[in-house]
Motif scaffolding. Structure first.
Motif, short mmCIF file in Angstrom:
data_model
loop_
_atom_site.label_atom_id
_atom_site.label_comp_id
_atom_site.label_asym_id
_atom_site.label_seq_id
_atom_site.Cartn_x
_atom_site.Cartn_y
_atom_site.Cartn_z
N ILE A 72 3.47 -4.75 -0.50
CA ILE A 72 2.78 -4.19 0.67
C ILE A 72 2.19 -2.82 0.33
N ASN A 75 -0.76 -3.08 -2.19
CA ASN A 75 -1.93 -3.64 -1.53
C ASN A 75 -2.56 -2.63 -0.56
N ALA A 76 -1.73 -1.89 0.16
CA ALA A 76 -2.23 -0.85 1.06
C ALA A 76 -2.96 0.23 0.27
N ASN A 79 -6.40 -1.02 -0.76
CA ASN A 79 -7.35 -1.00 0.35
C ASN A 79 -7.78 0.42 0.70
N THR A 102 5.34 6.45 2.29
CA THR A 102 6.09 5.28 2.79
C THR A 102 7.57 5.38 2.48
N GLY A 127 5.60 -2.38 6.27
CA GLY A 127 4.24 -2.72 6.65
C GLY A 127 3.67 -1.77 7.69
N SER A 131 0.61 0.63 6.48
CA SER A 131 -0.69 0.35 7.10
C SER A 131 -1.24 1.58 7.82
N ASN A 132 -0.39 2.30 8.52
CA ASN A 132 -0.84 3.51 9.20
C ASN A 132 -1.22 4.60 8.20
N MET A 134 -2.32 4.03 5.22
CA MET A 134 -3.56 3.54 4.61
C MET A 134 -4.78 3.91 5.46
N VAL A 135 -4.68 3.69 6.77
CA VAL A 135 -5.79 4.02 7.67
C VAL A 135 -6.07 5.52 7.66
#
Length: 252
Positions: A72, A75-76, A79, A102, A127, A131-132, A134-135
């Protein structure tokens, strides 16, 4: 409470996505292909991940849990790296930013006893954090690129007057980090009043007392603020150097 989504429910809910497609077509937004592609990709990814998680949860193996968590994060990071418009970007910067943000956050939650090192908790929480982060890092990257383009002359003047690279880029860095963190801060301001976020809604759906669900959501709010701030700072302070060469000159 038994929650189930039958095939008819999925078909009818797909109709909601068709509304977005219809609006795109009517207003000539040229988004129909992107919407169809995102739907197709989301369905395929979720089906695959669903079966993988089912296996990991059943096995309950620390190695598989760690491997899934790292997958995860990597991959983050990839991206976030792709969202960086700079021609001189480096994947390692995104990886370090998301890795540190993380696992520092995750480590505190584990050590405090808020969550346990079991796949059903580690994988979803990883996750959410990654994800946060990453954004936020993606927003920071894009703002850095825009600001360095718009304020190129000011940066050059500061360098000409003897300012260090860090000093010349400081206002841009500050603005970019602030921009990256703002969505998370705004979300924290309105949580519970405007929105009932994912974890809280999920727990309420599962039948948990809303008062107890609030505690988990407060933990998530703190967790995301920590992750986005760490990720934005690490990502920003790593990426801004890409806009300068070894001679401390601003590159194109």
């Amino acid at each position: 409470m038994n929650l189930s989504v039958n095939n008819l429910s999925l078909v009818l809910s797909f109709g909601l996505a068709l509304i977005a497609i219809a609006i795109s077509q009517k207003e000539k937004l040229d988004l129909s292909k992107d919407i169809f592609y995102s739907i197709f990709r989301a369905v395929i990814q979720l089906v695959i991940v669903g079966y993988v998680l089912k296996y990991i949860f059943q096995v309950d193996n620390n190695f598989l849990t760690t491997a899934m968590s790292l997958f995860i994060v990597f991959n983050a990071a990839w991206n976030a790296h792709k969202r960086n418009p700079s021609r001189h970007k480096k994947y390692i910067h995104s990886l370090l930013a998301i890795l540190i943000s993380t696992y520092v956050t995750l480590g505190v939650l584990i050590l405090s006893g808020a969550i346990q090192f079991i796949p059903s908790q580690i994988v979803p929480i990883t996750g959410m954090i990654a994800s946060n982060s990453m954004v936020a890092i993606g927003l920071c990257y894009r703002n850095l690129n825009t600001q360095f383009h718009d304020q190129r002359q000011q940066v050059l003047e500061k360098l000409a007057l003897g300012a260090s690279v860090k000093l010349a880029a400081q206002p841009i860095l500050q603005h970019s980090i602030k921009t990256a963190m703002q969505p998370t801060i705004d979300s924290a301001k309105t949580v519970g009043l405007v929105s009932l976020p994912g974890m809280m809604s999920g727990l309420i759906f599962a039948g948990l007392d809303p008062v107890h669900a609030i505690k988990y959501q407060i933990m998530v709010t703190f967790m995301l603020l920590s992750a986005t701030s760490l990720g934005s700072i690490i990502g920003g302070y790593s990426a801004y150097k890409n806009y300068f060469n070894e001679m401390h000159q601003l590159v194109d």
